[in-house]
Design an enzyme around this catalytic site. Structure first.
Site, short mmCIF file in Angstrom:
data_model
loop_
_atom_site.label_atom_id
_atom_site.label_comp_id
_atom_site.label_asym_id
_atom_site.label_seq_id
_atom_site.Cartn_x
_atom_site.Cartn_y
_atom_site.Cartn_z
N ASP A 35 0.78 -1.21 0.09
CA ASP A 35 0.08 -0.06 -0.02
C ASP A 35 0.98 1.23 -0.10
O ASP A 35 2.04 1.32 0.21
CB ASP A 35 -0.87 -0.03 1.21
CG ASP A 35 -1.90 1.25 1.17
OD1 ASP A 35 -2.13 1.72 0.32
OD2 ASP A 35 -2.31 1.47 2.43
N ASP B 204 -0.05 5.25 1.03
CA ASP B 204 -0.38 5.97 2.46
C ASP B 204 -0.43 5.10 3.65
O ASP B 204 -0.84 4.21 3.68
CB ASP B 204 -1.54 6.91 2.15
CG ASP B 204 -1.66 7.74 1.06
OD1 ASP B 204 -0.99 9.01 1.34
OD2 ASP B 204 -1.99 7.40 -0.05
N ASP C 172 -1.93 -0.62 5.68
CA ASP C 172 -2.47 -0.21 6.64
C ASP C 172 -3.87 0.15 6.83
O ASP C 172 -4.55 0.46 7.91
CB ASP C 172 -1.52 1.06 7.39
CG ASP C 172 -2.24 2.24 6.69
OD1 ASP C 172 -2.09 2.15 5.24
OD2 ASP C 172 -2.66 3.19 7.08
#
Length: 321
Positions: A64, A66, A261
């Site tokens: 991922d 961000d 996250d």
């Protein structure tokens, strides 16, 4: 069988400190986190046992952006990754097929990452493009199938997405701090800088625009609302698509490794869990419900893990020659 559809980073940025839909909520439950780590052990501490399982197999890396490769910041336009992180991802991609799967538009995340040797999947996997690679990618030993153009399962929704975006811009104009980000196949409405008393007003506005459009849905992330097409496609599907593109969808010696996250990363964790082999790793500094088997606390630990992964592979290469 083919797959079938069912800038400069030296600028200082201010990290975003916990609030609604964020993991920290402004405090840290040390005891609770320690207990959670028993079920979701740190991937750095578990590295040796993980690589023992991966030895002799084809590791495929998914990341991922961000909150994983970059910190969560107040201004999403300033979520820059560090030069060290970029170098680490570049190094990992030398040894493993590597993909960035983000909710951002593909062009935006590519602009942030600035690497040509990784795959990019934007809009939560609804816009996928692979880099040019030779037929045989060594030392990973994967058979790379060239992608002609981008894979965009939600392409037919583009006109409606643009229409909704224009309506949103008009309706939230008066809400202080609200930001609309055009992620091509989804619209992100950020409210990190919106006064708390206006949060529910903003949510109602966004949801009201979608309630009479059954072909769209609203999902929530970390201080962001996202308007997305109601198609059966997510980051887990993107992971499967990329494995198929690599010619690895039916291989029994493949070990997918996914680090993320966000709530949307759970779809990818579920895919790996269903395979019963691989490494789903959540990035979180607080206890969370997750399908991930391992954890990393923050992007600094992600950096340390990626560096260690590349170093491990370099040490293993002589055994595969």
């Amino acid at each position: 069988m083919g797959f079938q559809l069912p800038h400069s980073n030296k600028q200082k940025v201010k990290p975003f400190i916990g609030s609604e839909n964020d993991d920290t909520n402004g405090s840290v439950d040390v005891a609770g986190y320690a207990s959670w780590l028993v079920k979701h052990p740190c991937a750095l501490n578990s590295f040796d046992s993980m690589m023992k399982e991966a030895k002799g197999k084809k590791v495929v890396v998914f990341l991922d952006y961000d909150g994983t490769l970059s910190p969560i910041v107040e201004n999403p336009d300033k979520a820059f990754m560090s030069t060290d992180m970029r170098a680490a991802v570049r190094e990992v991609a030398k040894y493993f097929p590597t993909s960035i799967i983000s909710g951002r538009s593909r062009d935006k995340v590519k602009e942030f990452v600035q690497l040509s040797n990784v795959y990019y999947a934007g809009s939560h996997g609804m816009d996928i493009m692979a880099p040019p690679r030779p037929r045989a990618a060594k030392p990973c030993g994967c058979d790379i199938k060239g992608i002609e153009g981008a894979f965009q399962p939600a392409k037919l929704f583009l006109p409606a997405i643009q229409e909704i975006s224009l309506e949103l811009e008009d309706k939230i104009r008066e809400i202080q701090g609200a930001r609309i980000e055009d992620n091509r196949f989804c619209i992100s409405v950020h409210y990190r800088q919106v006064p708390p008393e206006d949060h529910e007003i903003l949510k109602e506005i966004v949801k009201s625009l979608v309630e009479n459009r059954p072909e769209f849905r609203v999902t929530e992330g970390k201080m962001v609302l996202e308007v997305r097409p109601s198609i059966d496609w997510n980051k887990g599907d993107a992971l499967n698509y990329l494995l198929d593109t690599l010619g690895l969808s039916s291989a029994k010696d493949v070990v997918p490794l996914y680090i993320g996250d966000d709530r949307t990363d759970e779809d990818a964790f579920k895919v790996i869990a269903a395979r019963r082999e691989g490494f789903p790793i959540i990035v979180s500094s607080t206890p969370r419900d997750t399908k991930a088997w391992y954890s990393l606390r923050d992007p600094s630990q992600v950096l340390a893990f990626l560096l260690r992964l590349a170093k491990w592979r370099k040490s293993e290469i002589p055994f595969f020659k």
